[in-house]
Design an enzyme around this catalytic site. Sequence first.
Site, PDB file in Angstrom:
ATOM      1  CG  LEU A   1       4.652   1.919   8.893  1.00  0.00           C
ATOM      2  CD1 LEU A   1       5.503   0.806   9.498  1.00  0.00           C
ATOM      3  CD2 LEU A   1       5.362   2.518   7.680  1.00  0.00           C
ATOM      4  CG  ASP A   2       0.005   1.201   3.407  1.00  0.00           C
ATOM      5  OD1 ASP A   2      -0.663   2.187   3.748  1.00  0.00           O
ATOM      6  OD2 ASP A   2       0.676   1.149   2.363  1.00  0.00           O
ATOM      7  NE  ARG A   3      -5.873  -4.443   7.119  1.00  0.00           N
ATOM      8  CZ  ARG A   3      -6.843  -4.472   8.031  1.00  0.00           C
ATOM      9  NH1 ARG A   3      -6.751  -5.268   9.084  1.00  0.00           N
ATOM     10  NH2 ARG A   3      -7.904  -3.722   7.874  1.00  0.00           N
TER      11      ARG A   3
ATOM     12  NE  ARG B   1       0.993  -0.623  -1.459  1.00  0.00           N
ATOM     13  CZ  ARG B   1      -0.194  -0.812  -0.872  1.00  0.00           C
ATOM     14  NH1 ARG B   1      -0.413  -0.286   0.334  1.00  0.00           N
ATOM     15  NH2 ARG B   1      -1.126  -1.509  -1.474  1.00  0.00           N
TER      16      ARG B   1
END
Length: 301
Positions: free
Chosen positions: A134-136, A235
């Site tokens: 998962l992205d930060r 996104r």
Amino acid sequence: MRYNPKLHKYDEFTVRGEATLLEWLTVNAAKSRSKAKATLTGRGVKVNNIIVTRHDHPLHAGDIVAVSQTKDNDRFKSRYVKIVYEDQWIIVIEKNIGILSMAAGHSSLNVKSVLDKYLRATRQHCTSHVVHRLDRDTSGLMVYAKDMQTERTLELNWHDIVYDRRYVAVVSGTIEPPTGTISSWLTEDKDYFTQSSPVDNGGKYAVTHYFTLDRNDRFSLVEFRLETGRKNQIRVHCADLGHPVCGDAKYGNGADPLHRLALHAFLLCLRHPVTGERLEFETPVPAGFKKIFSKEINVND
């Protein structure tokens, strides 16, 4: 399900009739209402091998309820990581925003290092292995392997093992139509920006299904189900729709009502890579996401 007895000791009960979980615990597990709530909050109750924290979770005749004997069920303490499930092969965690999934070649704060520290402290003689990311600034559910063989099984069979994975996001504007599917080919440029093409340009094909849960004249609360799992897929597809995820500095339009990337991985369903058992994990929609749609508050960008 096999558990490491040093980590998990449970009393098991068979439910005889319909009830809510909290009420059942107070009657059948020799717990006061306050202790039952604390056990639930501490992730010390499983229903049919799934950790449940909801007080109003419905029980049915034949359900198996396992109640932890450990007083301190949530021994692992971290502001960034919560362990929601663990056995000798895998750890399922809920990641907070502000932490990487893995080190990515530098010493930034990351989930893997947090879990490895925990595994050393509990003398498990293993390390955590990343199988997806998962992205930060995306929060939510992730699974880590505890050994190389399990990691390899998950990586090679990910789309067969993980049979449902869903996200929820706050996006800009009112999505029309409220449900639908978006697909495109995604490629990453030299600046690590993902480009989306409606025609095959040699990139990776990506499919995202979406369903609007709530909306007002400024924002929509949307659930996403991934048919594919590409980098930045949700996104980029939200940007393609003209309704970027709020707080997205990379693909967004500047709307940032929550002062965070408003994307959360709330559902993870998989067949256990070793036992084959179906495991389903769900976390609540972040409270901040819901507050945007409350008539009692005024959200400013």
